[in-house]
Design a protein around this motif. Structure first.
Motif, PDB file in Angstrom:
ATOM      1  N   GLU A  27       0.856  -1.185   0.000  1.00 42.06           N
ATOM      2  CA  GLU A  27       0.000   0.000   0.000  1.00 42.06           C
ATOM      3  C   GLU A  27       0.894   1.237   0.000  1.00 42.06           C
ATOM      4  OE1 GLU A  27      -3.742  -1.127   2.728  1.00 42.06           O
ATOM      5  OE2 GLU A  27      -1.802  -1.743   3.569  1.00 42.06           O
ATOM      6  N   VAL A  28       0.307   2.382  -0.382  1.00 38.85           N
ATOM      7  CA  VAL A  28       1.071   3.618  -0.578  1.00 38.85           C
ATOM      8  C   VAL A  28       0.589   4.693   0.388  1.00 38.85           C
ATOM      9  CG1 VAL A  28       1.607   5.472  -2.222  1.00 38.85           C
ATOM     10  CG2 VAL A  28       1.512   3.093  -3.012  1.00 38.85           C
ATOM     11  N   ASP A  79       5.613   1.623   3.730  1.00 43.81           N
ATOM     12  CA  ASP A  79       4.871   1.954   2.510  1.00 43.81           C
ATOM     13  C   ASP A  79       5.633   1.559   1.255  1.00 43.81           C
ATOM     14  OD1 ASP A  79       6.696   3.983   3.376  1.00 43.81           O
ATOM     15  OD2 ASP A  79       5.859   5.362   1.908  1.00 43.81           O
ATOM     16  N   LEU A  81       5.527   2.136  -3.354  1.00 47.53           N
ATOM     17  CA  LEU A  81       5.553   3.196  -4.359  1.00 47.53           C
ATOM     18  C   LEU A  81       4.496   2.941  -5.417  1.00 47.53           C
ATOM     19  CD1 LEU A  81       9.410   3.237  -4.637  1.00 47.53           C
ATOM     20  CD2 LEU A  81       8.075   5.302  -4.189  1.00 47.53           C
ATOM     21  N   PRO A  82       3.967   3.992  -6.047  1.00 50.06           N
ATOM     22  CA  PRO A  82       2.954   3.822  -7.108  1.00 50.06           C
ATOM     23  C   PRO A  82       3.599   3.401  -8.425  1.00 50.06           C
ATOM     24  CG  PRO A  82       3.399   6.144  -6.765  1.00 50.06           C
ATOM     25  CD  PRO A  82       4.196   5.410  -5.721  1.00 50.06           C
ATOM     26  N   THR A  84       3.898   0.043 -11.175  1.00 52.80           N
ATOM     27  CA  THR A  84       3.369  -1.257 -11.589  1.00 52.80           C
ATOM     28  C   THR A  84       4.534  -2.238 -11.716  1.00 52.80           C
ATOM     29  OG1 THR A  84       1.508  -0.257 -12.760  1.00 52.80           O
ATOM     30  CG2 THR A  84       2.118  -2.511 -13.376  1.00 52.80           C
ATOM     31  N   SER A  93       3.478  -7.980  -6.791  1.00 54.66           N
ATOM     32  CA  SER A  93       2.261  -7.197  -6.584  1.00 54.66           C
ATOM     33  C   SER A  93       1.521  -7.033  -7.903  1.00 54.66           C
ATOM     34  CB  SER A  93       2.625  -5.820  -6.026  1.00 54.66           C
ATOM     35  OG  SER A  93       1.510  -4.959  -6.053  1.00 54.66           O
ATOM     36  N   ALA A  97       0.827  -0.895  -7.331  1.00 57.20           N
ATOM     37  CA  ALA A  97       1.812  -0.362  -6.394  1.00 57.20           C
ATOM     38  C   ALA A  97       2.844  -1.448  -6.130  1.00 57.20           C
ATOM     39  CB  ALA A  97       1.146   0.080  -5.100  1.00 57.20           C
TER      40      ALA A  97
END
Length: 393
Positions: A27-28, A79, A81-82, A84, A93, A97
């Motif tokens: 998650e970010v 956290d 990072l956004p 792909t 993932s 993210a």
């Protein structure tokens, strides 16, 4: 003499499993409820004093040892990072993210340190605060946790703080740190340059901000080269550029720019903050434009306390041998919000190599991969650093 490496090796499979679960659940930002839930599950039943954050989904866990002593803090960020993910991993993932900076390993490694120290709670000469922190990637989660009291969570201020950061570009198991400035501050200068706009066929009837923006960009580069001492430089990059023109035959009436600023001292940061906007405003006015400029201070310089870091280096040399420990000759121009903690508490940030057998990969990339076999080493070193510092009193 404490040694945690054998006990940490017994945790290998469990740490790798939870790391991969965290990697797939990335998650970010500051609100990481699924990540927090996994960590709370892993911490359950260990006899820790656990506090959840109010403004963010942080976890502060306090372990009180069976012997009197001071307080030490260990940090792991949470956290992603956004980005792909494009890495060929079975646990990759799929959410858009990605843990491309290794924070999944940081959490798993810190969980390992928790378990190692809990197992020896009766002998532990003091108290350890475990800081699980969201929002490292640009959200200043460390600052928020400090505002919420993490440094005093045990009832008294921590005397030292440590963190270990994995690095996918450094050979596996190699430790890297240095005394003094370790990583740069990060700030931004956000600007809007106002002209008048007009017809592209008649630029003489308008004030076109686009060529003036080009002058500003060149001036930014000249500023770093000519206004700052060569021994205390800044890295200043224009990272965003756009105009409000919606058609190819329309002159823009405004151009937006953003400069990312990295410095290694407060002196240089103050010089950039005060002198650069003044110079750019003058250039804009000389061309008939108006420049609105906002300086946004973000992460401070990550400063490894020299005395603490000398002790850390001695421990690393002893445990792994000097050939496995690199004294970084120069600071990195990347930044870290562990810097907020080390503004308040003396401490050390250490990097550990986690490059895979197939070779290094860059951080913050869609194909970044880490060898999570480094987790027992990471966990044992965190536990060792905390124990040794507590034993010193």
């Amino acid at each position: 003499m404490t040694r945690f490496d054998a006990a940490a090796e017994l945790l290998r499979d469990d740490l790798i499993a939870v790391r991969r679960e965290l990697h797939a659940t990335v998650e970010v930002g500051l609100d990481l409820p699924r990540t927090q839930a996994i960590l709370l599950r892993e911490l359950e039943g260990l006899g820790l004093e656990i506090t959840r954050g109010a403004a963010l989904t942080s976890i502060t866990a306090v372990l009180r040892g069976g012997r009197p002593g001071p307080v030490v803090l260990l940090r792991g960020d949470m956290d992603g990072l956004p980005i792909t993910e494009r890495a060929d991993e079975s646990f990759a993932s799929t959410s858009g993210a990605m843990h491309a900076c290794g924070h999944d390993l940081h959490m798993a490694g810190l969980l390992g340190a928790v378990r190692l120290l809990v197992a020896r709670r009766d002998e532990l000469p003091g108290t350890v605060v475990f800081m699980f922190q969201p929002g490292e990637e640009g959200y200043a989660g460390g600052r928020v946790m400090i505002e919420e009291g993490v440094l005093d969570a045990a009832g008294e201020r921590a005397v030292a703080a440590y963190a270990i950061h994995v690095d996918s570009a450094t050979p596996f198991g190699q430790l890297v740190t240095r005394e003094g400035s370790m990583m740069a501050s990060a700030s931004a200068l956000r600007m809007t340059l106002h002209g008048t706009g007009g017809h592209a066929a008649f630029p003489h009837l308008a004030i076109d901000p686009v060529p003036v923006a080009a002058q500003l960009i060149l001036a930014v580069q000249t500023f770093a080269a000519r206004r700052l001492p060569a021994t205390d430089q800044a890295v200043i990059s224009i990272t965003r550029l756009g105009s409000d023109s919606a058609a190819g035959n329309v002159l823009a009436s405004a151009v937006t720019l953003e400069a990312n600023i990295r410095t290694l001292s407060m002196t240089t940061l103050d010089a950039v903050r005060t002198q650069l906007p003044t110079m750019l405003v003058g250039i804009a006015e000389a061309n008939g434009c108006r420049l609105d400029a906002e300086f946004i201070a973000s992460y401070p310089v990550t400063y490894n306390d020299p005395a603490e870091t000398r002790e850390v280096l001695a421990v690393l040399d002893e445990l792994l041998g000097p050939e496995r420990v690199t004294r970084l000759p120069e600071p990195s121009m990347a930044s870290e919000d562990f810097s907020y903690v080390m503004q308040e508490v003396p401490g050390t940030l250490v990097f550990v190599g986690a490059a895979t057998a197939s070779g290094p990969t860059p951080m913050h990339a869609e194909h970044t991969v880490f060898d999570d076999g480094v987790l027992p080493l990471q966990a044992s070193l965190l536990a060792e650093l905390a124990w040794r510092r507590l034993a010193r009193g």
